[in-house]
Design an enzyme around this catalytic site. Structure first.
Site, short mmCIF file in Angstrom:
data_model
loop_
_atom_site.label_atom_id
_atom_site.label_comp_id
_atom_site.label_asym_id
_atom_site.label_seq_id
_atom_site.Cartn_x
_atom_site.Cartn_y
_atom_site.Cartn_z
N GLU A 324 0.83 -1.21 0.00
CA GLU A 324 0.00 0.00 0.00
C GLU A 324 0.87 1.25 0.00
O GLU A 324 0.64 2.19 -0.78
CB GLU A 324 -0.93 0.00 1.22
CG GLU A 324 -1.81 1.22 1.30
CD GLU A 324 -2.74 1.33 0.13
OE1 GLU A 324 -2.74 2.38 -0.54
OE2 GLU A 324 -3.47 0.36 -0.16
N ASP A 328 1.07 4.01 -3.03
CA ASP A 328 0.69 5.41 -2.80
C ASP A 328 1.81 6.36 -3.18
O ASP A 328 1.59 7.35 -3.90
CB ASP A 328 0.34 5.61 -1.32
CG ASP A 328 -0.99 4.98 -0.94
OD1 ASP A 328 -1.72 4.54 -1.84
OD2 ASP A 328 -1.29 4.93 0.26
N SER A 540 -7.29 1.30 -3.80
CA SER A 540 -6.06 1.93 -3.29
C SER A 540 -5.23 2.50 -4.43
O SER A 540 -4.39 3.37 -4.21
CB SER A 540 -5.22 0.91 -2.52
OG SER A 540 -5.88 0.49 -1.35
#
Length: 624
Positions: A324, A328, A540
């Site tokens: 994650e 990002d 995400s």
């Protein structure tokens, strides 16, 4: 599926200032002050005051099981939320300064102005301090937030049980094996009920995990790469994009798809993009540089600002790199470059290990992160988060309070974006025989996510393919906690009329805040993870990507001497939707159903659709 959520010891940072009482605004919302007047008539006394249940739940949510009483010596960090009687005034400011048709559009509040509107009544501070003193806790044992609306204390379980007239237990999650200390009810003296909104950790079982991220085998689509080499296809904005973008999403693909290929941001206009990391998600810098070298060579060698909150860490060994966090930082910062990036790594809620005696922080991380943001003047104008949990695992009082904290950031001109989640309308399972969507009272219902359901944030769903269709995992639906805000009433009512009142009757709350608001690509994002190339899926992917385009829009406005966009939704639902690519196909399966359908206009799968940056830029530059 791969999620990284590793236990680690969390230490408290000794950097929280004790804020002394300051001047209180003369503004008084009379109806909200009346309970104080009634409670405080005469001298306050706890003598003979009986405890009354403040909050309770039917039992632990699905998946959690009681194991044993919590050890009395274990240290809890209790966070006490004090009422904010002036919040309606703050909310009024938020609506006005976020509405492009209002004369005050863009007149964002300062840190000090929002703090004044978040502050509790002075009498609340006195009575809560007196209660704490009765249990041996003086001012030196108390940590106060900058607005003095949150009080933090560290106490043994035994003392917490005495203060709250409750019993704490160790609960274990069946799927993950993690354990936490919680209770299913707690009480406070009668006289305190009007002066305390909530105390946690008590009844909250939310895990606030990173949303699921699917990792594909490295060679799964390699044949398609050579097949599409040099070919072009028409994108959603009518321009032509590389055909390979049907199979893998890169920074170049997103700029092509969303009509921002030629835009260059300004690195020196004080515009910033913030990304959040929680629960063992660490951004690996070597992976980032390898990603830059492959997809944005101009950014190679650049870095981001790392801010640690509540003992948050960011170790750099490959074994602890987070999918994650890597996703990002690589796509968020890579798209927005050279706009400076800030990565917030926040500690909170490690698993409780029953045979350890050292203090653990078993709080969720959002309140810690919000407190940090509220204390500081210089914060990013755009912030993306891809973490959450089922709304029902979060106590209503807590969700309302955290959502109010997000409203205060919006009032300061910050755009907060959250991914909608990856389980469709609940569990992502369309099979009625095996679905697991259960409300706390045991009924089958759709399961909205939080904080995606907060009406003061912009929620991002997922799309796939070219032409774009809804990703079938894109979470969306209707909140059971928050009423539908006025800004989306017309759009949602139109969708519900097309859906019909009998479709999924009883499975969702048609009057609730509807989400998502917008969408972006969410499948086969090509990232570097542990020094290897990996295509991954999930909303995400969508949230940091959409956030990067918002950061570019803020860049354009700041360059034109205009205020940043701030809270986006009133703009999106009034005029901004005209500059989005409407997604009309696909659905978000789950809870034994096919879920909601994408349709013309707004829908609870992709919101109003994906960005057309050039149209959005022209639109936001035409506004005050």
């Amino acid at each position: 599926m791969l999620e990284r959520n590793q236990p680690r010891q969390i230490r408290r940072l000794n950097t929280y200032p004790l804020i002394r009482s300051g001047p209180i605004s003369l503004y008084v919302i009379t109806l909200l002050i009346l309970p104080f007047a009634a409670t405080l008539a005469g001298a306050v006394s706890f003598k003979g005051c009986k405890h009354k249940v403040k909050e309770s739940i039917h039992g632990p949510p699905h998946g959690w099981h009681e194991q044993a009483p919590a050890p009395k010596h274990h240290i809890l960090e209790l966070k006490i939320a004090l009422p904010q009687p002036k919040f309606p005034e703050l909310e009024k400011h938020l609506w006005e300064i976020s509405d492009p048709s209002h004369a005050r559009y863009g007149a964002h509040l300062s840190k000090e102005e929002t703090e004044e509107l978040m502050a509790p009544h002075p009498e609340t501070l006195d009575i809560v301090s007196e209660w704490l003193a009765l249990h041996g806790l003086g001012e030196g044992d108390v940590i106060r937030s900058s607005a003095r609306d949150w009080v933090t204390i560290r106490v043994p379980v035994g003392l917490a049980e005495e203060m709250l007239d409750t019993t704490y237990y160790i609960y274990t999650h069946t799927e993950t094996g993690e354990s936490i200390i919680r209770t299913t009810r707690y009480s406070l003296p009668d006289i305190l009920h009007n002066h305390v909104d909530l105390i946690q950790p008590t009844t909250m079982f939310a895990r606030f995990k990173a949303f699921k991220t699917t990792v594909h085998k490295h060679n799964q689509k390699q044949a398609a790469v050579s097949h599409h080499a040099g070919k072009k296809i028409k994108g959603p904005a009518g321009n032509y994009v590389d055909a390979i973008c049907q199979d893998f999403i890169t920074l170049s693909c997103l700029r092509q798809l969303y009509n921002a290929e030629d835009y260059k941001s300004n690195a020196k206009n004080h515009n910033k993009l913030g990304l959040t990391g929680y629960l063992g998600q660490y951004a690996n810098d070597k992976d980032l540089q390898k990603f830059y070298k492959a997809q944005n060579q101009d950014a190679y060698g650049s870095n981001y600002t790392l801010i640690s909150i509540n003992g948050g860490q960011n170790p750099q060994n490959y074994g602890e790199a987070g999918l994650e966090a890597n996703l990002d930082t690589q796509f968020g910062f890579g798209l927005a470059w050279p706009t400076p990036g800030t990565f917030y790594t926040t500690g909170g809620q490690p698993p409780f290990i029953p045979d350890e005696t050292h203090p653990d922080n078993t709080n969720e991380p959002y309140s810690q992160w919000l407190e940090y943001m509220h204390r500081h003047h210089d914060i990013p104008q755009t912030i993306s988060t891809s973490y959450g949990d089922d709304e029902q695992t979060v106590p209503h009082s807590y969700a309302v309070r955290i959502c109010a904290g997000m409203a205060s950031l919006g009032a300061r001109g910050v755009t907060l974006l959250f991914s909608s989640g990856d389980d469709g309308v609940g569990d992502g399972n369309p099979d009625p025989a095996t679905q697991e969507c259960k409300s706390l009272d045991g009924k089958t219902k759709f399961l909205p996510t939080f904080p995606a359901s907060c009406p003061y944030v912009t929620t991002v769903g997922g799309t796939t393919n070219i032409p774009e269709v809804a990703s079938n995992f894109s979470a969306g639906g209707f909140s059971n906690y928050f009423a539908r805000p006025a800004y989306q009433d017309a759009a949602v009512s139109e969708y519900l009329e097309k859906l019909g009142p009998d479709t999924y009757k009883g499975l969702y709350n048609s009057s609730g805040r509807a989400f998502p608001d917008v969408a972006a690509q969410s499948t086969y994002f090509y990232i570097i993870y542990q020094n290897q190339s990996n295509p991954i899926d999930g909303t995400s992917c969508a949230a940091p990507s959409f956030a990067a385009f918002v950061a570019m829009l803020n860049d354009a406005r700041i360059n034109a001497n205009k205020a940043p966009l701030g809270f986006l939704n009133p703009f999106l639902y009034s005029t901004g939707y005209k500059a989005l690519n409407d997604i009309t196909e696909g659905n978000n399966q789950g809870c034994g159903t096919q879920g909601f359908n994408a349709s013309v206009g707004w829908d609870p799968v992709t919101g109003y659709g994906t960005p057309d940056f050039k149209k959005l830029k022209d639109l936001v530059l035409s506004m005050p």
